[in-house]
Motif scaffolding. Structure first.
Motif, PDB file in Angstrom:
ATOM      1  N   THR A 193      44.960  50.859  37.481  1.00  0.00           N
ATOM      2  CA  THR A 193      43.973  49.936  38.042  1.00  0.00           C
ATOM      3  C   THR A 193      43.045  49.417  36.954  1.00  0.00           C
ATOM      4  OG1 THR A 193      44.051  51.072  40.162  1.00  0.00           O
ATOM      5  CG2 THR A 193      42.120  49.705  39.736  1.00  0.00           C
ATOM      6  N   ILE A 194      42.620  50.289  36.072  1.00  0.00           N
ATOM      7  CA  ILE A 194      41.755  49.873  34.960  1.00  0.00           C
ATOM      8  C   ILE A 194      42.494  48.882  34.066  1.00  0.00           C
ATOM      9  CG2 ILE A 194      40.629  50.671  32.842  1.00  0.00           C
ATOM     10  CD1 ILE A 194      39.972  53.277  34.407  1.00  0.00           C
ATOM     11  N   GLN A 195      43.749  49.164  33.768  1.00  0.00           N
ATOM     12  CA  GLN A 195      44.545  48.259  32.935  1.00  0.00           C
ATOM     13  C   GLN A 195      44.706  46.898  33.609  1.00  0.00           C
ATOM     14  OE1 GLN A 195      48.607  49.414  32.413  1.00  0.00           O
ATOM     15  NE2 GLN A 195      48.934  48.026  30.711  1.00  0.00           N
ATOM     16  N   ASN A 196      44.990  46.900  34.899  1.00  0.00           N
ATOM     17  CA  ASN A 196      45.131  45.633  35.631  1.00  0.00           C
ATOM     18  C   ASN A 196      43.827  44.859  35.637  1.00  0.00           C
ATOM     19  OD1 ASN A 196      47.776  46.225  36.204  1.00  0.00           O
ATOM     20  ND2 ASN A 196      47.359  47.016  38.234  1.00  0.00           N
ATOM     21  N   ASN A 197      42.715  45.539  35.846  1.00  0.00           N
ATOM     22  CA  ASN A 197      41.405  44.870  35.841  1.00  0.00           C
ATOM     23  C   ASN A 197      41.102  44.274  34.472  1.00  0.00           C
ATOM     24  OD1 ASN A 197      40.862  45.347  38.529  1.00  0.00           O
ATOM     25  ND2 ASN A 197      39.761  47.236  38.134  1.00  0.00           N
ATOM     26  N   GLN A 198      41.450  44.986  33.402  1.00  0.00           N
ATOM     27  CA  GLN A 198      41.246  44.441  32.061  1.00  0.00           C
ATOM     28  C   GLN A 198      42.106  43.201  31.850  1.00  0.00           C
ATOM     29  OE1 GLN A 198      42.140  47.817  29.574  1.00  0.00           O
ATOM     30  NE2 GLN A 198      39.985  48.371  29.386  1.00  0.00           N
ATOM     31  N   HIS A 199      43.326  43.243  32.340  1.00  0.00           N
ATOM     32  CA  HIS A 199      44.214  42.080  32.222  1.00  0.00           C
ATOM     33  C   HIS A 199      43.630  40.886  32.970  1.00  0.00           C
ATOM     34  CE1 HIS A 199      47.879  39.725  32.109  1.00  0.00           C
ATOM     35  NE2 HIS A 199      47.826  39.615  33.424  1.00  0.00           N
ATOM     36  N   TYR A 200      43.157  41.122  34.196  1.00  0.00           N
ATOM     37  CA  TYR A 200      42.580  40.041  34.998  1.00  0.00           C
ATOM     38  C   TYR A 200      41.326  39.489  34.325  1.00  0.00           C
ATOM     39  CZ  TYR A 200      45.517  41.889  38.767  1.00  0.00           C
ATOM     40  OH  TYR A 200      46.554  42.326  39.526  1.00  0.00           O
ATOM     41  N   GLN A 201      40.464  40.372  33.825  1.00  0.00           N
ATOM     42  CA  GLN A 201      39.229  39.927  33.181  1.00  0.00           C
ATOM     43  C   GLN A 201      39.524  39.129  31.913  1.00  0.00           C
ATOM     44  OE1 GLN A 201      36.191  40.100  34.430  1.00  0.00           O
ATOM     45  NE2 GLN A 201      37.028  41.105  36.242  1.00  0.00           N
ATOM     46  N   ASN A 202      40.532  39.549  31.165  1.00  0.00           N
ATOM     47  CA  ASN A 202      40.904  38.826  29.949  1.00  0.00           C
ATOM     48  C   ASN A 202      41.377  37.414  30.295  1.00  0.00           C
ATOM     49  OD1 ASN A 202      41.433  38.423  27.211  1.00  0.00           O
ATOM     50  ND2 ASN A 202      43.540  39.092  27.428  1.00  0.00           N
ATOM     51  N   ASP A 203      42.248  37.292  31.291  1.00  0.00           N
ATOM     52  CA  ASP A 203      42.710  35.963  31.718  1.00  0.00           C
ATOM     53  C   ASP A 203      41.552  35.115  32.219  1.00  0.00           C
ATOM     54  OD1 ASP A 203      45.273  36.496  31.045  1.00  0.00           O
ATOM     55  OD2 ASP A 203      45.957  36.926  33.091  1.00  0.00           O
ATOM     56  N   ARG A 204      40.668  35.733  32.966  1.00  0.00           N
ATOM     57  CA  ARG A 204      39.517  35.020  33.510  1.00  0.00           C
ATOM     58  C   ARG A 204      38.608  34.518  32.391  1.00  0.00           C
ATOM     59  NH1 ARG A 204      36.551  37.937  38.520  1.00  0.00           N
ATOM     60  NH2 ARG A 204      36.445  36.091  39.806  1.00  0.00           N
ATOM     61  N   GLU A 205      38.336  35.385  31.418  1.00  0.00           N
ATOM     62  CA  GLU A 205      37.489  34.989  30.290  1.00  0.00           C
ATOM     63  C   GLU A 205      38.119  33.856  29.490  1.00  0.00           C
ATOM     64  OE1 GLU A 205      34.368  35.825  29.381  1.00  0.00           O
ATOM     65  OE2 GLU A 205      34.325  36.884  31.298  1.00  0.00           O
ATOM     66  N   ASN A 206      39.427  33.920  29.288  1.00  0.00           N
ATOM     67  CA  ASN A 206      40.114  32.842  28.564  1.00  0.00           C
ATOM     68  C   ASN A 206      39.999  31.523  29.318  1.00  0.00           C
ATOM     69  OD1 ASN A 206      40.869  34.559  26.514  1.00  0.00           O
ATOM     70  ND2 ASN A 206      42.891  34.972  27.377  1.00  0.00           N
ATOM     71  N   GLU A 207      40.160  31.563  30.631  1.00  0.00           N
ATOM     72  CA  GLU A 207      40.050  30.345  31.437  1.00  0.00           C
ATOM     73  C   GLU A 207      38.616  29.806  31.414  1.00  0.00           C
ATOM     74  OE1 GLU A 207      41.272  27.201  33.854  1.00  0.00           O
ATOM     75  OE2 GLU A 207      42.412  28.615  32.661  1.00  0.00           O
ATOM     76  N   HIS A 208      37.639  30.698  31.524  1.00  0.00           N
ATOM     77  CA  HIS A 208      36.241  30.261  31.481  1.00  0.00           C
ATOM     78  C   HIS A 208      35.880  29.685  30.109  1.00  0.00           C
ATOM     79  CE1 HIS A 208      35.007  32.991  35.072  1.00  0.00           C
ATOM     80  NE2 HIS A 208      35.765  31.988  35.429  1.00  0.00           N
ATOM     81  N   GLN A 209      36.420  30.280  29.038  1.00  0.00           N
ATOM     82  CA  GLN A 209      36.165  29.767  27.693  1.00  0.00           C
ATOM     83  C   GLN A 209      36.735  28.361  27.553  1.00  0.00           C
ATOM     84  OE1 GLN A 209      34.346  31.070  25.306  1.00  0.00           O
ATOM     85  NE2 GLN A 209      34.771  29.466  23.845  1.00  0.00           N
ATOM     86  N   ARG A 210      37.951  28.144  28.074  1.00  0.00           N
ATOM     87  CA  ARG A 210      38.571  26.825  28.016  1.00  0.00           C
ATOM     88  C   ARG A 210      37.744  25.802  28.785  1.00  0.00           C
ATOM     89  NH1 ARG A 210      41.126  23.471  30.883  1.00  0.00           N
ATOM     90  NH2 ARG A 210      41.229  24.774  32.731  1.00  0.00           N
TER      91      ARG A 210
END
Length: 191
Positions: free
Chosen positions: A130-147
Motif C-alpha cells: 500500500t505504501i509503495q502504491n501510494n508513493q507511485h500515485y503521488q509521484n504521478d500526481r506530482e509530475n502531472e501537477h508540475q506539468r
C-alpha cells in the motif's frame, strides 16, 4: 475507448482519460479468486469520475461516482473476463493511476491454518505494498501537477508580455498623436 489487459499478477498503471470519454480494462478472472483495485484520479475537477466493475455476464458488481480515489475488493464468482471502466463526467483531461491485485484461491492460505507470525507477515506485506502504491500515485500526481504549473506559468508570461506590448504601443501612439496635434501651433502671447 476500449482497451483489454489480461492480468495475472500485480499491475500498477497510469493513463490519461480525455473529457467525456470512457476507458474499460478487461481482466481475465477465475472463480473464487480475490480481485482488488485501487485507483487515484488527478487533474482539474478530479472527482468528476465514474468507476464501474462488471462480471463476465455484464452484471454491475461495484460502482462509484464522484470519488477521486477508491479501493475495492471482490471475490470473483465466474470464470471469464471482468471489466473495470472509468468514465470522465466532464470535459477535462484526467490522469488515472490504478493498481490491480489478483490472487487465486490456491495462493491464499486459510486463516485456520496460519499461525500468528504468518498473519503478521501478510499484514506487513500488504502495508508495504500500500505504501509503495501510494508513493507511485503521488509521484504521478506530482509530475502531472508540475506539468500543469509549467504550462500555466508559460501562459501567464505570454499574457504579461502581450499586455506590456499593448501598453507600449498605446503610449507611443499617444505621444505621436499629441506631438502631431501641437506641432506648428504657437503658445506665446498674441500682440
Amino acid at each position: 475507448m476500449f482497451i483489454v489487459f489480461l492480468l495475472s499478477t500485480i499491475q500498477a498503471l497510469s493513463t490519461g482519460l480525455d473529457g467525456g470519454k470512457e476507458l474499460c480494462l478487461g481482466i481475465q478472472g477465475k472463480k473464487t479468486a480475490l480481485f482488488q483495485i485501487s485507483f487515484v484520479v488527478s487533474g482539474f475537477q478530479e472527482d468528476n469520475i465514474e468507476m464501474k466493475f462488471y462480471s463476465p455476464r455484464k452484471t454491475l458488481l461495484k460502482s462509484s461516482i464522484k470519488q477521486k480515489e477508491g479501493n475495492y475488493k471482490e471475490i470473483m464468482t465466474d470464470d471469464g473476463q471482468y471489466e473495470v471502466c472509468f468514465k470522465s463526467l466532464d470535459k477535462y483531461y484526467k490522469l488515472i493511476s490504478f493498481n490491480f491485485d489478483f490472487i487465486e484461491e490456491n495462493d491464499l492460505a486459510l486463516a485456520e491454518t496460519m499461525d500468528q507470525m504468518a498473519e503478521d507477515m501478510k499484514q506487513a506485506y500488504r502495508s508495504l505494498k500500500t505504501i509503495q502504491n501510494n508513493q507511485h500515485y503521488q509521484n504521478d500526481r506530482e509530475n502531472e501537477h508540475q506539468r500543469m504549473l509549467e504550462s500555466t506559468e508559460k501562459k501567464l508570461w505570454w499574457c504579461s508580455a502581450g499586455k506590456m506590448g499593448a501598453l507600449i504601443v498605446i503610449c507611443i501612439s499617444q505621444i505621436y498623436m499629441l506631438t502631431g496635434y501641437f506641432k506648428g501651433k504657437q503658445f506665446g502671447p498674441n500682440v
